[in-house]
Structures are given as structure tokens and as C-alpha cells.
Design a protein around this motif. Sequence first.
Motif, PDB file in Angstrom:
ATOM      1  N   MET A   1       0.829  -1.186   0.000  1.00 33.28           N
ATOM      2  CA  MET A   1       0.000   0.000   0.000  1.00 33.28           C
ATOM      3  C   MET A   1       0.873   1.249   0.000  1.00 33.28           C
ATOM      4  N   SER A   2       0.341   2.294  -0.557  1.00 31.32           N
ATOM      5  CA  SER A   2       1.080   3.543  -0.603  1.00 31.32           C
ATOM      6  C   SER A   2       0.739   4.402   0.607  1.00 31.32           C
ATOM      7  N   SER A   3       1.653   5.296   0.957  1.00 27.23           N
ATOM      8  CA  SER A   3       1.409   6.194   2.084  1.00 27.23           C
ATOM      9  C   SER A   3       0.596   7.394   1.608  1.00 27.23           C
ATOM     10  N   ASP A   4       0.099   8.158   2.577  1.00 31.52           N
ATOM     11  CA  ASP A   4      -0.694   9.338   2.225  1.00 31.52           C
ATOM     12  C   ASP A   4       0.111  10.323   1.393  1.00 31.52           C
ATOM     13  N   SER A   5       1.410  10.479   1.678  1.00 29.52           N
ATOM     14  CA  SER A   5       2.230  11.427   0.918  1.00 29.52           C
ATOM     15  C   SER A   5       2.369  11.003  -0.543  1.00 29.52           C
ATOM     16  N   GLU A   6       2.396   9.704  -0.796  1.00 30.40           N
ATOM     17  CA  GLU A   6       2.494   9.213  -2.174  1.00 30.40           C
ATOM     18  C   GLU A   6       1.208   9.472  -2.965  1.00 30.40           C
ATOM     19  N   MET A   7       0.093   9.631  -2.283  1.00 32.35           N
ATOM     20  CA  MET A   7      -1.186   9.884  -2.949  1.00 32.35           C
ATOM     21  C   MET A   7      -1.265  11.313  -3.479  1.00 32.35           C
ATOM     22  N   ALA A   8      -0.367  12.194  -3.052  1.00 29.96           N
ATOM     23  CA  ALA A   8      -0.387  13.596  -3.476  1.00 29.96           C
ATOM     24  C   ALA A   8      -0.260  13.745  -4.991  1.00 29.96           C
ATOM     25  N   ILE A   9       0.361  12.788  -5.653  1.00 25.99           N
ATOM     26  CA  ILE A   9       0.507  12.876  -7.109  1.00 25.99           C
ATOM     27  C   ILE A   9      -0.837  12.855  -7.830  1.00 25.99           C
ATOM     28  N   PHE A  10      -1.889  12.400  -7.149  1.00 27.02           N
ATOM     29  CA  PHE A  10      -3.216  12.342  -7.756  1.00 27.02           C
ATOM     30  C   PHE A  10      -3.988  13.645  -7.566  1.00 27.02           C
ATOM     31  N   GLY A  11      -3.377  14.612  -6.896  1.00 21.52           N
ATOM     32  CA  GLY A  11      -3.968  15.938  -6.732  1.00 21.52           C
ATOM     33  C   GLY A  11      -5.338  15.914  -6.080  1.00 21.52           C
ATOM     34  N   ALA A  12      -6.272  16.642  -6.688  1.00 25.66           N
ATOM     35  CA  ALA A  12      -7.614  16.792  -6.121  1.00 25.66           C
ATOM     36  C   ALA A  12      -8.386  15.478  -6.075  1.00 25.66           C
ATOM     37  N   ALA A  14      -7.180  12.581  -5.058  1.00 26.74           N
ATOM     38  CA  ALA A  14      -6.653  11.709  -3.999  1.00 26.74           C
ATOM     39  C   ALA A  14      -7.673  11.350  -2.920  1.00 26.74           C
ATOM     40  N   PRO A  15      -8.466  12.298  -2.402  1.00 21.44           N
ATOM     41  CA  PRO A  15      -9.423  11.929  -1.343  1.00 21.44           C
ATOM     42  C   PRO A  15     -10.490  10.934  -1.813  1.00 21.44           C
ATOM     43  N   TYR A  16     -10.722  10.880  -3.113  1.00 18.41           N
ATOM     44  CA  TYR A  16     -11.722   9.962  -3.644  1.00 18.41           C
ATOM     45  C   TYR A  16     -11.131   8.582  -3.931  1.00 18.41           C
ATOM     46  N   LEU A  17      -9.818   8.497  -3.967  1.00 16.40           N
ATOM     47  CA  LEU A  17      -9.143   7.239  -4.278  1.00 16.40           C
ATOM     48  C   LEU A  17      -8.742   6.472  -3.026  1.00 16.40           C
ATOM     49  N   ARG A  18      -8.546   7.181  -1.916  1.00 16.98           N
ATOM     50  CA  ARG A  18      -8.105   6.512  -0.703  1.00 16.98           C
ATOM     51  C   ARG A  18      -8.477   7.351   0.504  1.00 16.98           C
ATOM     52  N   LYS A  19      -8.881   6.666   1.578  1.00 14.55           N
ATOM     53  CA  LYS A  19      -9.171   7.367   2.824  1.00 14.55           C
ATOM     54  C   LYS A  19      -7.879   7.844   3.454  1.00 14.55           C
ATOM     55  N   SER A  20      -7.992   8.877   4.294  1.00 11.33           N
ATOM     56  CA  SER A  20      -6.817   9.376   5.002  1.00 11.33           C
ATOM     57  C   SER A  20      -6.395   8.350   6.057  1.00 11.33           C
ATOM     58  N   GLU A  21      -5.190   8.509   6.569  1.00 10.07           N
ATOM     59  CA  GLU A  21      -4.674   7.594   7.610  1.00 10.07           C
ATOM     60  C   GLU A  21      -5.616   7.581   8.816  1.00 10.07           C
ATOM     61  N   LYS A  22      -6.103   8.748   9.218  1.00 13.45           N
ATOM     62  CA  LYS A  22      -7.018   8.851  10.361  1.00 13.45           C
ATOM     63  C   LYS A  22      -8.300   8.051  10.091  1.00 13.45           C
ATOM     64  N   GLU A  23      -8.871   8.212   8.898  1.00  9.64           N
ATOM     65  CA  GLU A  23     -10.103   7.491   8.548  1.00  9.64           C
ATOM     66  C   GLU A  23      -9.869   5.984   8.507  1.00  9.64           C
ATOM     67  N   ARG A  24      -8.691   5.560   8.010  1.00 14.20           N
ATOM     68  CA  ARG A  24      -8.387   4.124   7.957  1.00 14.20           C
ATOM     69  C   ARG A  24      -8.265   3.534   9.353  1.00 14.20           C
ATOM     70  N   ILE A  25      -7.635   4.260  10.266  1.00 19.78           N
ATOM     71  CA  ILE A  25      -7.506   3.781  11.649  1.00 19.78           C
ATOM     72  C   ILE A  25      -8.880   3.701  12.309  1.00 19.78           C
ATOM     73  N   GLU A  26      -9.722   4.715  12.104  1.00 19.76           N
ATOM     74  CA  GLU A  26     -11.078   4.703  12.663  1.00 19.76           C
ATOM     75  C   GLU A  26     -11.880   3.522  12.122  1.00 19.76           C
ATOM     76  N   ALA A  27     -11.750   3.234  10.824  1.00 19.87           N
ATOM     77  CA  ALA A  27     -12.478   2.122  10.215  1.00 19.87           C
ATOM     78  C   ALA A  27     -12.014   0.784  10.771  1.00 19.87           C
ATOM     79  N   GLN A  28     -10.712   0.641  11.030  1.00 20.38           N
ATOM     80  CA  GLN A  28     -10.186  -0.606  11.575  1.00 20.38           C
ATOM     81  C   GLN A  28     -10.664  -0.841  13.000  1.00 20.38           C
ATOM     82  N   ASN A  29     -10.931   0.239  13.732  1.00 21.30           N
ATOM     83  CA  ASN A  29     -11.367   0.114  15.126  1.00 21.30           C
ATOM     84  C   ASN A  29     -12.880   0.148  15.299  1.00 21.30           C
ATOM     85  N   LYS A  30     -13.603   0.346  14.215  1.00 22.66           N
ATOM     86  CA  LYS A  30     -15.064   0.419  14.260  1.00 22.66           C
ATOM     87  C   LYS A  30     -15.651  -0.981  14.483  1.00 22.66           C
TER      88      LYS A  30
END
Length: 93
Positions: A1-12, A14-30
Amino acid sequence: MSSDSEMAIFGAAAPYLRKSEKERIEAQNKPFDAKTSVFVVHAKESYVKSTIQSKEGGKVTVKTEAGEEDQVFAMNPPKYDKIEDMAMMTHLH
């Protein structure tokens, strides 16, 4: 998996292609129950998240966001939302 910083190449996009690190952690603990969490076919939304309320014989009663019933499909845990490798998913529809 790529890190959040690597997703920056997708520009605007990026938020539609992958959840942020915070959202991923929340989803894993839900809390998630694979035996009661399902998707139900919906005319406008395609699929609606639902919870099984009861099972009697061949009939399944679900509680949906839209209040409708139709075909019932198993749901993947929230940690798989926007996952890059779909082979890791438990259910494919």
C-alpha cells in the motif's frame, strides 16, 4: 500500500481514491459484525448498508437506511473501504 504522501501525485482526486490515515484507523477500530452487516439493492443508491434484524426460514428481515427490502448481500468490514488490492476483500459483488 502507498502512504498518504504518495497519494499527493493524484492531486484533487486523492481523497476519492483513498481514505486518510485517520479514517483508515477509525475504520479498523469500528465495531463490525460480519454475520449481521449486509448490503441491500437500492433503486437510486445501487446498494444501501443494512443490518439483519431476523432470519426465519428463507426470509431475512433487514433494517436499511432507506427502509426498503430486496436482495441481501454480505458486507465487507469498513477497513476495506477504498482498498487498493480488491483481492484482500472478503466479499466481491
